[in-house]
Design a protein around this motif. Structure first.
Motif, PDB file in Angstrom:
ATOM      1  N   LEU A  61     -22.431  17.985 -38.162  1.00 29.11           N
ATOM      2  CA  LEU A  61     -23.887  17.997 -38.279  1.00 29.11           C
ATOM      3  C   LEU A  61     -24.388  19.351 -38.767  1.00 29.11           C
ATOM      4  N   GLY A  62     -23.687  20.413 -38.376  1.00 32.21           N
ATOM      5  CA  GLY A  62     -24.059  21.741 -38.833  1.00 32.21           C
ATOM      6  C   GLY A  62     -23.906  21.923 -40.329  1.00 32.21           C
ATOM      7  N   LEU A  63     -23.027  21.155 -40.948  1.00 32.03           N
ATOM      8  CA  LEU A  63     -22.826  21.260 -42.393  1.00 32.03           C
ATOM      9  C   LEU A  63     -24.081  20.899 -43.182  1.00 32.03           C
ATOM     10  N   ARG A  64     -24.935  20.076 -42.607  1.00 31.69           N
ATOM     11  CA  ARG A  64     -26.138  19.633 -43.315  1.00 31.69           C
ATOM     12  C   ARG A  64     -27.431  20.042 -42.625  1.00 31.69           C
ATOM     13  N   SER A  65     -27.399  21.072 -41.788  1.00 30.97           N
ATOM     14  CA  SER A  65     -28.600  21.423 -41.039  1.00 30.97           C
ATOM     15  C   SER A  65     -28.986  22.873 -41.219  1.00 30.97           C
ATOM     16  N   HIS A  66     -30.193  23.189 -40.776  1.00 32.00           N
ATOM     17  CA  HIS A  66     -30.685  24.560 -40.722  1.00 32.00           C
ATOM     18  C   HIS A  66     -30.077  25.247 -39.504  1.00 32.00           C
ATOM     19  N   PHE A  67     -30.086  26.568 -39.521  1.00 33.14           N
ATOM     20  CA  PHE A  67     -29.639  27.309 -38.345  1.00 33.14           C
ATOM     21  C   PHE A  67     -30.534  27.014 -37.148  1.00 33.14           C
ATOM     22  N   ALA A  68     -31.795  26.730 -37.391  1.00 32.68           N
ATOM     23  CA  ALA A  68     -32.742  26.466 -36.306  1.00 32.68           C
ATOM     24  C   ALA A  68     -32.414  25.174 -35.555  1.00 32.68           C
ATOM     25  N   ALA A  69     -31.661  24.280 -36.163  1.00 29.51           N
ATOM     26  CA  ALA A  69     -31.314  23.014 -35.516  1.00 29.51           C
ATOM     27  C   ALA A  69     -30.116  23.144 -34.588  1.00 29.51           C
ATOM     28  N   ALA A  70     -29.404  24.261 -34.641  1.00 29.44           N
ATOM     29  CA  ALA A  70     -28.165  24.422 -33.876  1.00 29.44           C
ATOM     30  C   ALA A  70     -28.354  24.350 -32.362  1.00 29.44           C
ATOM     31  N   PRO A  71     -29.323  25.047 -31.770  1.00 29.22           N
ATOM     32  CA  PRO A  71     -29.456  24.953 -30.309  1.00 29.22           C
ATOM     33  C   PRO A  71     -29.770  23.544 -29.818  1.00 29.22           C
ATOM     34  N   GLY A  72     -30.652  22.851 -30.500  1.00 36.10           N
ATOM     35  CA  GLY A  72     -30.984  21.483 -30.108  1.00 36.10           C
ATOM     36  C   GLY A  72     -29.814  20.538 -30.259  1.00 36.10           C
ATOM     37  N   THR A  73     -29.049  20.707 -31.328  1.00 40.86           N
ATOM     38  CA  THR A  73     -27.860  19.885 -31.542  1.00 40.86           C
ATOM     39  C   THR A  73     -26.850  20.103 -30.428  1.00 40.86           C
ATOM     40  N   ALA A  74     -26.636  21.367 -30.059  1.00 39.43           N
ATOM     41  CA  ALA A  74     -25.689  21.680 -28.992  1.00 39.43           C
ATOM     42  C   ALA A  74     -26.150  21.101 -27.657  1.00 39.43           C
ATOM     43  N   VAL A  75     -27.428  21.203 -27.359  1.00 37.37           N
ATOM     44  CA  VAL A  75     -27.954  20.682 -26.087  1.00 37.37           C
ATOM     45  C   VAL A  75     -27.858  19.160 -26.043  1.00 37.37           C
ATOM     46  N   LEU A  76     -28.170  18.493 -27.136  1.00 33.89           N
ATOM     47  CA  LEU A  76     -28.064  17.029 -27.147  1.00 33.89           C
ATOM     48  C   LEU A  76     -26.625  16.574 -26.930  1.00 33.89           C
ATOM     49  N   CYS A  77     -25.685  17.240 -27.588  1.00 32.68           N
ATOM     50  CA  CYS A  77     -24.276  16.882 -27.380  1.00 32.68           C
ATOM     51  C   CYS A  77     -23.853  17.183 -25.943  1.00 32.68           C
ATOM     52  N   TRP A  78     -24.321  18.308 -25.401  1.00 31.08           N
ATOM     53  CA  TRP A  78     -23.987  18.661 -24.018  1.00 31.08           C
ATOM     54  C   TRP A  78     -24.549  17.648 -23.027  1.00 31.08           C
ATOM     55  N   LEU A  79     -25.745  17.131 -23.279  1.00 33.46           N
ATOM     56  CA  LEU A  79     -26.340  16.140 -22.368  1.00 33.46           C
ATOM     57  C   LEU A  79     -25.460  14.901 -22.251  1.00 33.46           C
TER      58      LEU A  79
END
Length: 147
Positions: A61-79
């Protein structure tokens, strides 16, 4: 009269990253599907396998996203990792060092994917731009016309 024009000449723009809400929706759906698949195939209680799979998802997902999306992506996966990959399913818990490590791994994977994509796009754009300028100038050491 029809004139054929090559569409491959000139500098192509660097691909734009996907919108952050779209990346987060993909993280939500992908993490849900991945954890559900792992629970069906190998059963719950295998957090290291789930963390590895979710880290790969986060990197993709990081390959196609902004750096700003990284924390939210990590939290969603962690949930999904915390809530459904370890017993008791459906209960969020916080186990200090373990969950901090998991969040760090997921955030690092997302940032690694985003950084890799930016570097590869920048390198490709640089090669496209420099390839056009090098071809126009003759090499004085090997081209007799340049002397």
């Amino acid at each position: 009269m029809i004139e054929w024009v090559s569409l491959g000449t000139g500098a192509r723009p660097v691909p734009r990253p996907a919108a952050t809400p779209l990346v987060w929706a993909a993280a939500f759906g992908g993490a849900l599907a991945l954890v559900a698949l792992l629970n069906v195939l190998v059963g719950p209680g295998r957090p290291s396998l789930a963390l590895t799979a979710l880290s790969l998802l986060a990197a993709l997902l990081g390959l196609r996203s902004h750096f700003a999306a990284a924390p939210g992506t990590a939290v969603l996966c962690w949930l999904f990792l915390n809530g459904f990959a370890i017993p008791p399913a459906g209960t969020l818990t916080w186990a200090g060092h373990r969950d901090t490590f998991w969040l760090s791994c997921l955030l690092a994977a997302t940032l690694l994917g985003t950084t890799l994509a930016r570097l590869l796009h920048a390198r490709a754009a640089y090669r496209r731009v420099t390839a056009g300028t090098d071809a126009a100038a003759p090499d004085p050491d090997h081209d007799p016309r340049a002397r």
